[in-house]
Every structure is written in structure tokens, then in C-alpha cells.
Write a protein that holds these residues in place. Structure first.
Motif, PDB file in Angstrom:
ATOM      1  N   LEU A 129     119.510 -30.904 164.558  1.00  0.00           N
ATOM      2  CA  LEU A 129     120.225 -29.739 165.080  1.00  0.00           C
ATOM      3  C   LEU A 129     121.025 -30.099 166.325  1.00  0.00           C
ATOM      4  O   LEU A 129     120.678 -31.038 167.043  1.00  0.00           O
ATOM      5  CB  LEU A 129     119.211 -28.657 165.478  1.00  0.00           C
ATOM      6  CG  LEU A 129     118.495 -27.894 164.362  1.00  0.00           C
ATOM      7  CD1 LEU A 129     117.376 -27.047 164.946  1.00  0.00           C
ATOM      8  CD2 LEU A 129     119.475 -27.032 163.577  1.00  0.00           C
ATOM      9  N   PRO A 130     122.072 -29.340 166.609  1.00  0.00           N
ATOM     10  CA  PRO A 130     122.706 -29.468 167.923  1.00  0.00           C
ATOM     11  C   PRO A 130     121.781 -28.849 168.981  1.00  0.00           C
ATOM     12  O   PRO A 130     120.687 -28.410 168.648  1.00  0.00           O
ATOM     13  CB  PRO A 130     123.997 -28.662 167.767  1.00  0.00           C
ATOM     14  CG  PRO A 130     123.752 -27.721 166.635  1.00  0.00           C
ATOM     15  CD  PRO A 130     122.711 -28.337 165.750  1.00  0.00           C
ATOM     16  N   ILE A 174     115.387 -29.064 158.760  1.00  0.00           N
ATOM     17  CA  ILE A 174     116.073 -27.935 159.394  1.00  0.00           C
ATOM     18  C   ILE A 174     117.373 -28.479 159.971  1.00  0.00           C
ATOM     19  O   ILE A 174     117.357 -29.449 160.740  1.00  0.00           O
ATOM     20  CB  ILE A 174     115.228 -27.317 160.527  1.00  0.00           C
ATOM     21  CG1 ILE A 174     113.840 -26.936 160.018  1.00  0.00           C
ATOM     22  CG2 ILE A 174     115.940 -26.107 161.136  1.00  0.00           C
ATOM     23  CD1 ILE A 174     112.887 -26.411 161.099  1.00  0.00           C
ATOM     24  N   THR A 175     118.494 -27.894 159.587  1.00  0.00           N
ATOM     25  CA  THR A 175     119.765 -28.356 160.133  1.00  0.00           C
ATOM     26  C   THR A 175     120.647 -27.146 160.451  1.00  0.00           C
ATOM     27  O   THR A 175     120.187 -26.008 160.365  1.00  0.00           O
ATOM     28  CB  THR A 175     120.442 -29.371 159.184  1.00  0.00           C
ATOM     29  OG1 THR A 175     121.555 -29.961 159.841  1.00  0.00           O
ATOM     30  CG2 THR A 175     120.915 -28.710 157.892  1.00  0.00           C
ATOM     31  N   PHE A 188     127.058 -30.699 160.662  1.00  0.00           N
ATOM     32  CA  PHE A 188     125.653 -31.097 160.510  1.00  0.00           C
ATOM     33  C   PHE A 188     125.182 -31.026 159.051  1.00  0.00           C
ATOM     34  O   PHE A 188     124.608 -31.970 158.533  1.00  0.00           O
ATOM     35  CB  PHE A 188     124.758 -30.210 161.389  1.00  0.00           C
ATOM     36  CG  PHE A 188     124.629 -30.718 162.792  1.00  0.00           C
ATOM     37  CD1 PHE A 188     125.677 -30.607 163.689  1.00  0.00           C
ATOM     38  CD2 PHE A 188     123.450 -31.322 163.220  1.00  0.00           C
ATOM     39  CE1 PHE A 188     125.558 -31.085 164.988  1.00  0.00           C
ATOM     40  CE2 PHE A 188     123.320 -31.810 164.516  1.00  0.00           C
ATOM     41  CZ  PHE A 188     124.370 -31.687 165.401  1.00  0.00           C
ATOM     42  N   LYS A 189     125.430 -29.877 158.439  1.00  0.00           N
ATOM     43  CA  LYS A 189     124.886 -29.691 157.090  1.00  0.00           C
ATOM     44  C   LYS A 189     125.526 -30.673 156.106  1.00  0.00           C
ATOM     45  O   LYS A 189     124.843 -31.241 155.242  1.00  0.00           O
ATOM     46  CB  LYS A 189     125.129 -28.236 156.660  1.00  0.00           C
ATOM     47  CG  LYS A 189     124.804 -27.911 155.206  1.00  0.00           C
ATOM     48  CD  LYS A 189     123.317 -28.031 154.917  1.00  0.00           C
ATOM     49  CE  LYS A 189     122.884 -27.373 153.619  1.00  0.00           C
ATOM     50  NZ  LYS A 189     123.612 -27.781 152.448  1.00  0.00           N
ATOM     51  N   VAL A 208     115.979 -27.320 152.468  1.00  0.00           N
ATOM     52  CA  VAL A 208     116.800 -27.482 153.663  1.00  0.00           C
ATOM     53  C   VAL A 208     117.048 -26.087 154.237  1.00  0.00           C
ATOM     54  O   VAL A 208     117.589 -25.216 153.549  1.00  0.00           O
ATOM     55  CB  VAL A 208     118.137 -28.172 153.337  1.00  0.00           C
ATOM     56  CG1 VAL A 208     119.002 -28.284 154.591  1.00  0.00           C
ATOM     57  CG2 VAL A 208     117.894 -29.557 152.731  1.00  0.00           C
ATOM     58  N   LEU A 209     116.605 -25.875 155.484  1.00  0.00           N
ATOM     59  CA  LEU A 209     116.825 -24.588 156.148  1.00  0.00           C
ATOM     60  C   LEU A 209     118.032 -24.728 157.063  1.00  0.00           C
ATOM     61  O   LEU A 209     118.136 -25.708 157.813  1.00  0.00           O
ATOM     62  CB  LEU A 209     115.591 -24.194 156.958  1.00  0.00           C
ATOM     63  CG  LEU A 209     114.295 -24.024 156.155  1.00  0.00           C
ATOM     64  CD1 LEU A 209     113.137 -23.684 157.084  1.00  0.00           C
ATOM     65  CD2 LEU A 209     114.462 -22.937 155.094  1.00  0.00           C
ATOM     66  N   VAL A 210     118.923 -23.751 157.021  1.00  0.00           N
ATOM     67  CA  VAL A 210     120.191 -23.891 157.735  1.00  0.00           C
ATOM     68  C   VAL A 210     120.337 -22.833 158.824  1.00  0.00           C
ATOM     69  O   VAL A 210     120.276 -21.628 158.550  1.00  0.00           O
ATOM     70  CB  VAL A 210     121.375 -23.783 156.748  1.00  0.00           C
ATOM     71  CG1 VAL A 210     122.703 -23.981 157.479  1.00  0.00           C
ATOM     72  CG2 VAL A 210     121.229 -24.807 155.631  1.00  0.00           C
ATOM     73  N   VAL A 211     120.521 -23.297 160.056  1.00  0.00           N
ATOM     74  CA  VAL A 211     120.812 -22.409 161.184  1.00  0.00           C
ATOM     75  C   VAL A 211     122.326 -22.216 161.223  1.00  0.00           C
ATOM     76  O   VAL A 211     123.068 -23.196 161.204  1.00  0.00           O
ATOM     77  CB  VAL A 211     120.359 -23.059 162.518  1.00  0.00           C
ATOM     78  CG1 VAL A 211     120.722 -22.173 163.708  1.00  0.00           C
ATOM     79  CG2 VAL A 211     118.873 -23.374 162.486  1.00  0.00           C
ATOM     80  N   GLU A 212     122.760 -20.963 161.295  1.00  0.00           N
ATOM     81  CA  GLU A 212     124.203 -20.725 161.405  1.00  0.00           C
ATOM     82  C   GLU A 212     124.565 -20.582 162.880  1.00  0.00           C
ATOM     83  O   GLU A 212     124.372 -19.528 163.478  1.00  0.00           O
ATOM     84  CB  GLU A 212     124.598 -19.491 160.616  1.00  0.00           C
ATOM     85  CG  GLU A 212     124.496 -19.730 159.113  1.00  0.00           C
ATOM     86  CD  GLU A 212     124.783 -18.475 158.333  1.00  0.00           C
ATOM     87  OE1 GLU A 212     125.879 -18.377 157.756  1.00  0.00           O
ATOM     88  OE2 GLU A 212     123.908 -17.592 158.319  1.00  0.00           O
TER      89      GLU A 212
END
Ligand code: ATP
Ligand code: MG
Length: 638
Positions: A129-130, A174-175, A188-189, A208-212
Motif C-alpha cells: 500500500l501507499p 491488500i493493495t 499499485f493494483k 486481493v483486497l483493494v483500497v480505493e
């Protein structure tokens, strides 16, 4: 969200003095078990350990605890409404103050989501993640479930990610859709997708869990990828923590790769957490009301111990900054310090050198009067960078701690302690109470008193890594076998007549010219004082008569580098000695660095020796293109 301002910064009243430091050091030496039995009271244990240390069982073997309880639940009563994390977005006007209560709720939601996705105790979870809050939340959620987090630095390439996913056997990642870097968007994704496609057979990632982070579109693969936000919204804010054995792994983290293939270091739960808390309080003189800013990415051990575990175990307030030092202008970090009234600022010599180049008038525009303790880690700091940090940033009011440690040690080992251990510019000074460094000569005999040698550590300490992931034999051969009975750090050091330690660089980088042993740091430190030199790296290459001769790569500050090489030779002759004058100086635009900002001397050595291939793993380089540029320059003989 609470917008309550944090309490006013504490006065400059250090908690320890020289007498107290000596008393602690003596107590830890006299009876280590008794000392650590008392210190372990810093943590909340589900089952208090009776066994303190045993060579085969490690630290606190029969203790049980959960790291997320220690960083969250136990603070709720006293400081539930205190800010735990301040997140400052790249955009000036956006920030977030999360109280301990809010952070606790977020971590529980995340842990419930992970559990629902089938993550179990002992599983590995990759976090890529950032610098957003979900990184900290994800780490603590793993800790709550007893799953090991494997944080992957945001800037890694698809290959570097694939290697680490394969080695760790992570089952979930997690990305983020993107990360922000100025106006740029870092995909990232897309990088994660590329990593997963590289060798599908070797990877165990199911979800894969994605944070927006923004509303930029994100490619999703049905059956594998899920947006995180809706799952979090539906999850409960309560989640029962697992009761972990003290020596159950808390996480797996890969080293920077300065010296070769990164090693997957495994840290345990009890000893590591205690070490992070103990050192954060002692070295940074942690006090109520502090705003603690460690600029390291959470993808490095510094981020683990001093963005997350140490300060949160101590009930502190940490700052997490999404942006870069130089965006939108070169004063951005100083602006963040002013805006959030930062009291404690921990960064790297590389960053300090870059900021120095911008000139003193940049920090002069900001109010830095809340700062109380400044720290550096990662590489030896040059005298001029130390002086600048002390003078221009600390305005000579602040304690300045040059902290020496490694991924493998879990936390700081050698460092000044504000009020208790007097600084000497550019020295890591003295060991923390409970740490027993020693210097060995090349044959492995201890050096008494002042001298220079191989830095080893005697005995154990709670932060000692458990092992290298799935390669305990490598752990033993790397750290324990070279000098039986001692832990081998790989670094060299000098001890002065006051017992102070001066790290001279990696043992492998020590240069031996006609019997004179020269640390790379000595030459680089001398050159750093010249204002026309941005940075340099000194290495040794084989020489028929002298054993080794010295090659220096030199990065000029300005485009016109006329006469710089000659001047550099003179500086080295005057400050280090004639024997240390390099055979060749290559003027180069940049040095090969790891993504954590460290010089990779093994590559510079190979290039200087005329090797053109077989450079090994380049995935840890910030800019692999530098290698080609250096080869061209060396070929031309510039
Ligand atoms: P790898 O082990 O993969 O080669 P690395 O050693 O760079 O990578 P880290 O564990 O992040 O990975 O870095 C620890 C090393 O950094 C130390 O062994 C030392 O060489 C250097 N270092 C850290 N802090 C200091 C300091 N204050 N002064 C001098 N050197 C330091
Ligand atoms: Mg190392």
C-alpha cells in the motif's frame, strides 16, 4: 472523526539522566533475567511469562499475549479519545485524526474481513500500500488474528513482489487502486496483478483486497479481487483477539537487500513488541503529548517498529504522511512539522543530505520550535549532515540520536539517550541498557578498550529475530556461525576512549590498502564536507601490489564538475591520509541505491572491476537504470 487538538508538547525534561542510564546498564548486565522480568511489565500479557530467557526456547517462552491488545485495547480506558494516528494527505487540506477508539474499531473491522476471507492464525498476509492508514490497520488486524503480515514496500516492481509472495506463501494481499505521488498516479493494483501473473503456480494468493485511495478506476478480477470499503462497512467493530505465544511469529519482513538477496526475517510477538516499546520510549524520550513522526515507509523495519508497534504500544500519537519531501516544494516536510506540531522526527541520512541541498533558507521559513528529539537511521551519518540537522533543523535545542540497528535486531541497539548519553557528532555512541556489543579482530579475538574491528553482539536481547523464513540453517550460518558464541552484525565499528561506537560501514566494504584498513564511511564522510559534492561512495578493488586499491564514485552537486576529482583527492589525502587516496574517481550522475535509500557497494565494486553481467538480484534497486550508466562511464574511463 475527532478533531480535538493533541495535548501541548511536553517540556524539554528528559526522563533519564547519566546516573539512571548507568544504573540500568549495570542492572541489565548483573542479572538480565531480573531486569527483563521487570521490563516485561510494559506489556499486557494474557498469561504472564515465568520463563524469561532460555537459549533454546528464546524470550518469554511460556507467556501469552496479543500485540493488537497492547497497541489498542489496553489504551481505550485511559486514552480512548486521544489521537493515535494523524494522517496527512499529500493534499495540504486533507488530514485525518484517528483516536485510539476509532483505530481500534477500524482494526477490528479489518480483522473480521480477513477472518471472513479465510485468514487463519499462522497464515501470511501481504500488505502492499501507499502511506495510507489502511497499512497500519492491516498490520494490527493481522496481529489480532495471529496471522503474519508481510509488508511489501510500495515502490517494488512486479518481480520483487512476486519473489516475496512466492517465498512467504501469502494467501491474501491488500493493495490499493493507486498511490499518489504529486500529480502522478502509481498503479499499485496493476503492479500486483502483474506480480500475480508472473508465476501463478508458485503463488498461494487467493484473494486481493483493494483500497480505493482515489476514484481512479481499478481493474478487478472476478472471484479473486474485492473492494475493501464495502466489506469494512459491513463488518463488526468487535473482534476477539487470538491468544498468541510469545514466540509465535508476529511478522515476516524482507531486509533492504543492500548486500545481496533480501532475507525474510521473522520476528516473534512478545520479545519484539517489548523491544519496540522499550527502545521507542528510551531513545526518543517518549512523553505524553508527543507527536512522533518517523518518515520510514511501513515496508521497512523502521516503519514496523517506529511507525506502528513502538509508539502505539506506548500510547503515543504517530504521524503518517502520504506525500514526498519535495512536493509541491522543497519545504514540504518542514511544513508538515509546523502544521502538526511534531515533537520527534526520525529519518535517514540520505533524506537529510537531499534536504540540505535545497539550502538553509527553506527550513528557515517554518516554525520548527515544537521539535525536541531528532533521529537518524540506516547508514552512517556524515559529520556535515549531522551538524546541519542539529543546527538548522534542531536549532541546537534538540537531542540528536544517531541510532544503529538492523532488521534482525528488531529495534534500536546503539544510540544516544536524550539527557542520559551525551552525543558526539556522527557517533551512534553507547549501547542501550541490555545490549552488549563487542569488537572482534579478524581472527575473532575480542578487542579491549579503544580500537576498530568487527561489530558483534553478546548474549541475546528480546528483539532478536526468531529466524529466516523457512531457512533456519541460513539464519545460523549468517549470524551465529561466523563468530561462535556471538551474534555477527556484518558491520564494522570503531570504539573510542570513552567507549563510544562509530559505525564504519559493512565489514565486506572495509578496504585494505597495503595493510591500512579503511572504512568506506571514513572517505565518504571526508568528501561530504565539500559543498560541490552531493554524495560519494568508496569501494576497494583488487590490486597486485597493494592488495586493494580505492575507487570513488562521486556525484557532483552542480553540472560543472571541472577540477572536482583533483580536489577530492586532496581532501582525502588531507583528512584521511595519503594511503587512502583513490586510484580512480568516477564522476557519475547517481549511485545505485536500494529502495530504502542505501548505497549498493557490491554493484559498484563489480562494475569497477570490469564485470558487465552476473549482478544478481537487482529488484531491490530504486533505479536499475543507474547500473548501465555507471558501466558506460567506467568503460569510457571518466
Ligand atoms: P541486507 O541485510 O539485505 O543487505 P540491509 O542490511 O541494508 O540489507 P537493514 O536491516 O534495513 O537492511 O539495514 C541494517 C544495516 O543498516 C546495518 O547493518 C548497518 O549497515 C546500516 N545502519 C543502520 N543504522 C545505521 C547507523 N545509525 N549508522 C551506520 N549504519 C547503520
Ligand atoms: Mg543487513
Amino acid at each position: 472523526m475527532s478533531d480535538a487538538p493533541p495535548a501541548a508538547p511536553a517540556a524539554l525534561r528528559p526522563r533519564l539522566d547519566a546516573t539512571a542510564y548507568q544504573a540500568l546498564t549495570d542492572a541489565a548486565r548483573r542479572d538480565p533475567k531480573r531486569y527483563w522480568r521487570k521490563e516485561m511489565g510494559r506489556l499486557d500479557w494474557i498469561q504472564t511469562p515465568n520463563e524469561i530467557f532460555d537459549d533454546s526456547k528464546g524470550w518469554f517462552a511460556d507467556g501469552k499475549l496479543n500485540a493488537s491488545i497492547n497497541c489498542l485495547d489496553r489504551h481505550l480506558k485511559q486514552r480512548g479519545e486521544q489521537t493515535a494516528v494523524i494522517w496527512q494527505a499529500e493534499d495540504r487540506d486533507t488530514n485525518l485524526h484517528l483516536t485510539y477508539r476509532e483505530l481500534h474499531a477500524r482494526v477490528c473491522r479489518m480483522a473480521n474481513v480477513l477472518r471472513h476471507q479465510g485468514v487463519k492464525r499462522g497464515d501470511r498476509v501481504a500488505i502492499h500500500l501507499p502511506s495510507v492508514v489502511e497499512g497500519i490497520v492491516g498490520m494490527l488486524a493481522c496481529a489480532r488474528l495471529g496471522a503474519m503480515h508481510v509488508v511489501l514496500f510500495g515502490g517494488f516492481s512486479a518481480e520483487a513482489i512476486a519473489d516475496r509472495l512466492a517465498d512467504s506463501g501469502a494467501v491474501l494481499a491488500i493493495t490499493a487502486n493507486v498511490g499518489r505521488r504529486g500529480a502522478k498516479r502509481i498503479p499499485f493494483k496493476v503492479t500486483m496483478d502483474a506480480a500475480l501473473a508472473l508465476r501463478p503456480d508458485a503463488l498461494a494468493v487467493r484473494t486481493v483486497l483493494v483500497v480505493e485511495v482515489t476514484d481512479d478506476p481499478v481493474p478487478m478480477q472476478a472471484g479473486r479481487d474485492l473492494l475493501l470499503a464495502p466489506l469494512l462497512a459491513d463488518a463488526s467493530t468487535e473482534c476477539a483477539p487470538e491468544s498468541m505465544n510469545a514466540n509465535d511469529p508476529l511478522f515476516l519482513l524482507y531486509t533492504s537487500g543492500s548486500t545481496g538477496k533480501p532475507k525474510g526475517i521473522v520476528h516473534g510477538t512478545g520479545g519484539y513488541l517489548l523491544w519496540a516499546a522499550y527502545t521507542q520510549e528510551m531513545v526518543f524520550d517518549h512523553q505524553n503529548g508527543d507527536i512522533f513522526w518517523c518518515t520510514a515507509d511501513i515496508g521497512w523495519i523502521t516503519g514496523h517498529s517506529y511507525v506502528v508497534y513502538g509508539p502505539l504500544a506506548n500510547g503515543g500519537t504517530v504521524l503518517l504522511f502520504e506525500g514526498m519531501p519535495s512536493h509541491p516544494g522543497p519545504g514540504r516536510w518542514w511544513e508538515v512539522i509546523q502544521q502538526h506540531k511534531v515533537t520527534t522526527f526520525y529519518t535517514s541520512p540520505t533524506a537529510i543530505r537531499a534536504l540540505m541541498r535545497e539550502g538553509d533558507d527553506v527550513p528557515a521559513r517554518y516554525d520548527l520550535s515544537t521539535l525536541r528529539v531528532l533521529g537518524t537511521v540506516g547508514e552512517p551519518i556524515s559529520h556535515d549532515a549531522w551538524a546541519w540537522f542539529d543546527d538548522v533543523i534542531g536549532q541546537k535545542r534538540c537531542a540528536l540520536v544517531d541510532t544503529w540497528w538492523q532488521t534482525e535486531t528488531g529495534g534500536i541497539m546503539i544510540s544516544p539517550i536524550p539527557g542520559a548519553v551525551k552525543e558526539k557528532p556522527a557517533s551512534a555512541t553507547l549501547p542501550l541498557p541490555g545490549v552488549r556489543p563487542l569488537l572482534l579482530d579478524e581472527k575473532g579475538y575480542p578487542i579491549e578498550g579503544a580500537g576498530e574491528g568487527i561489530l558483534c553482539l553478546d548474549g541475546s536481547w528480546p528483539g532478536h529475530a526468531l529466524t529466516i523464513w523457512q531457512d533456519d540453517a541460513l539464519f545460523k550460518t549468517t549470524y551465529l556461525a561466523p563468530y561462535p558464541g556471538h551474534y555477527f552484525t556484518g558491520d564494522g565499528a570503531r570504539r573510542d576512549e570513552d567507549g563510544y561506537y562509530w559505525i564504519t560501514g559493512r565489514v565486506d566494504d572495509v578496504i585494505n590498502v597495503s595493510g591500512h584498513r579503511i572504512g568506506s564511511a571514513e572517505i565518504e564522510d571526508a568528501l561530504a564536507a565539500d559543498h560541490a559534492i552531493a554524495e560519494s561512495a568508496a569501494i576497494g578493488i583488487p590490486h597486485d601490489l597493494k592488495g586493494q586499491s580505492i575507487v570513488v564514485y562521486l556525484v557532483p552537486r552542480h553540472e560543472n564538475a571541472d577540477g572536482l576529482a583533483e580536489r577530492a583527492m586532496k581532501i582525502i589525502a588531507a583528512k584521511v591520509g595519503r594511503y587512502a587516496v583513490p586510484e580512480i574517481i568516477h564522476i557519475v550522475p547517481d549511485l545505485p541505491k536500494t529502495r530504502s535509500g542505501k548505497n549498493v557497494r557490491r554493484l559498484m565494486r563489480k562494475i569497477a572491476c570490469g564485470e558487465r553481467e552476473g549482478f544478481g538480484d537487482l529488484s531491490t534497486l530504486a533505479d536499475p537504470g543507474v547500473v548501465k550508466v555507471l558501466i558506460e562511464i567506467v568503460n569510457r574511463g571518466d
